[in-house]
Write an enzyme that holds these catalytic residues in place. Structure first.
Site, PDB file in Angstrom:
ATOM      1  N   HIS A 137       0.829  -1.202   0.000  1.00 38.57           N
ATOM      2  CA  HIS A 137       0.000   0.000   0.000  1.00 38.57           C
ATOM      3  C   HIS A 137       0.867   1.256   0.000  1.00 38.57           C
ATOM      4  O   HIS A 137       2.055   1.215   0.369  1.00 38.57           O
ATOM      5  CB  HIS A 137      -0.935  -0.012   1.207  1.00 38.57           C
ATOM      6  CG  HIS A 137      -2.053  -0.991   1.069  1.00 38.57           C
ATOM      7  ND1 HIS A 137      -3.144  -1.017   1.918  1.00 38.57           N
ATOM      8  CD2 HIS A 137      -2.264  -1.994   0.173  1.00 38.57           C
ATOM      9  CE1 HIS A 137      -3.963  -1.993   1.545  1.00 38.57           C
ATOM     10  NE2 HIS A 137      -3.455  -2.596   0.492  1.00 38.57           N
ATOM     11  N   GLU A 148       0.773   3.991   1.911  1.00 38.00           N
ATOM     12  CA  GLU A 148       1.251   4.386   3.239  1.00 38.00           C
ATOM     13  C   GLU A 148       2.405   3.490   3.680  1.00 38.00           C
ATOM     14  O   GLU A 148       3.409   3.953   4.234  1.00 38.00           O
ATOM     15  CB  GLU A 148       0.112   4.308   4.260  1.00 38.00           C
ATOM     16  CG  GLU A 148      -1.091   5.174   3.910  1.00 38.00           C
ATOM     17  CD  GLU A 148      -2.150   4.411   3.127  1.00 38.00           C
ATOM     18  OE1 GLU A 148      -3.332   4.759   3.269  1.00 38.00           O
ATOM     19  OE2 GLU A 148      -1.797   3.468   2.385  1.00 38.00           O
ATOM     20  N   CYS A 160      -5.919   1.559   5.444  1.00 39.58           N
ATOM     21  CA  CYS A 160      -6.526   0.289   5.838  1.00 39.58           C
ATOM     22  C   CYS A 160      -6.047  -0.070   7.243  1.00 39.58           C
ATOM     23  O   CYS A 160      -5.222   0.627   7.835  1.00 39.58           O
ATOM     24  CB  CYS A 160      -6.159  -0.803   4.837  1.00 39.58           C
ATOM     25  SG  CYS A 160      -4.416  -1.288   4.930  1.00 39.58           S
ATOM     26  N   CYS A 188      -2.126  -0.721   7.470  1.00 42.19           N
ATOM     27  CA  CYS A 188      -1.355   0.526   7.390  1.00 42.19           C
ATOM     28  C   CYS A 188      -1.587   1.390   8.626  1.00 42.19           C
ATOM     29  O   CYS A 188      -0.680   2.103   9.074  1.00 42.19           O
ATOM     30  CB  CYS A 188      -1.723   1.296   6.126  1.00 42.19           C
ATOM     31  SG  CYS A 188      -1.105   0.537   4.602  1.00 42.19           S
TER      32      CYS A 188
END
Length: 333
Positions: A261, A263, A289, A292
């Site tokens: 992801h 992040e 999410c 993260c």
């Protein structure tokens, strides 16, 4: 900033546009759009033909169509002068651009008549009577989509009286532009960094969603990241992630996704290069999410600013608040 110009024939709009262009503004003219089209149709470029064609175009495509056509070409990082605005709806279309200001240029009728006799452009009328007659038609057309100069003047942010010489005109333009430039809005820091994050997202190779995150410390970017397969692994858009290629439901079967992801990548990139992110602010195009979120908390990030809400936002938001990490949605275009 974008300076729009409106004014009657011979008022001096062209001189204002020339002066601003020499000062670094990029020039556009609604009339040039019409001239190009008339030439394509092998029609003579006269003031009457320009007016009639503009009225026809507004009737077919909407009263603000010429303004919208030019507005679509303007970029936020440049200064522009837009000449020959003759309808309030054209003004409205151009006001969709940030920092647009309409400047009306006025001069006495006899002064304007003498000017157009000297320039002799596009078969300008040569008698004062025909000049006045033509001007009355342009000032307030019979149809709502016809040229409406009088109504356009009423929407102006500032007015310049141009009955004198060029030096006087230039001085008035300088003063007005300086005043308007003080009113022009710059993006605040949140808007600034989110706009950068949106550009970073374009580097993503994920075929389902492009997401980006940037880490900021003391108003300085210290790390960036976008979603995609890990370093050295085939890109997502090349078949590197089987889950993405199945186009499953968003948020489902995340354990089968090979993509990192945004992040996560921003945090990992900082660690890879030995950059401390304790106390940093994370800007992300989508709220984080759960996985993260846990990384954000444990890495010492103090604030998360996001543009779009992810479908797992509620749980992530609760954890961030419990960990005293500030979270802020940002609504910008």
């Amino acid at each position: 900033m974008i300076i729009g110009l409106t004014g009657k024939n011979g008022s001096g709009k062209g001189e204002v546009a020339k002066f601003l262009t020499e000062a670094g503004f990029t020039y556009y003219s609604l009339s040039d759009v019409l001239r190009e089209e008339l030439k394509k149709q092998s029609k003579e470029v006269t003031r009457t033909n320009l007016t009639e064609f503009a009225n026809e175009l507004r009737q077919k495509k909407g009263a603000g169509c010429l303004g919208a056509m030019v507005a679509s070409k303007l970029e936020a990082d440049n200064n522009y002068v837009v000449d020959s605005i003759r309808h309030p709806d054209e003004v409205e279309a151009l006001r969709q651009c940030k920092n647009f200001y309409l400047l009306a240029v006025e001069a006495d009728p006899q002064v304007r008549f003498e000017r157009i006799k000297k320039r002799a452009r596009e078969s300008d009328t040569i008698t004062y009577e025909s000049f006045v007659e033509q001007e009355a038609k342009e000032a307030a057309g019979k149809k709502p989509t016809d040229q409406q100069l009088n109504n356009t003047f009423e929407t102006a942010d500032a007015t310049i009286e141009n009955n004198g010489n060029l030096e006087e005109l230039h001085q008035k333009v300088r003063q007005i532009v300086q005043v308007l430039s003080m009113d022009a809005k710059r993006p605040d820091w949140d808007e600034y960094f989110m706009a950068i994050a949106k550009q970073v997202a374009l580097r993503s190779n994920c075929i389902k969603r492009k997401v980006a995150a940037i880490l900021v410390q003391d108003q300085r970017i210290i790390s960036t990241g976008y979603n995609g397969t890990p370093r050295g692994i085939k890109n997502c858009n090349e078949g590197g992630c089987p889950r993405c290629h199945k186009f499953g439901a968003s948020g489902a079967n995340l354990d089968a996704c090979l993509c990192s992801h945004a992040e996560e990548n921003a945090i990992v990139q900082a660690a890879y290069h030995g950059v401390s992110i304790k106390g940093a602010t994370l800007y992300t195009t989508f709220s984080p999410c759960l996985a993260c979120t846990k990384m954000i908390i444990n890495s010492g990030i103090k604030e998360v600013v996001y543009k779009h809400a992810y479908n797992m936002e509620e749980l992530s938001s609760r954890l961030l608040k419990e960990a005293n990490v500030k979270i802020k949605p940002l609504a910008i275009s």
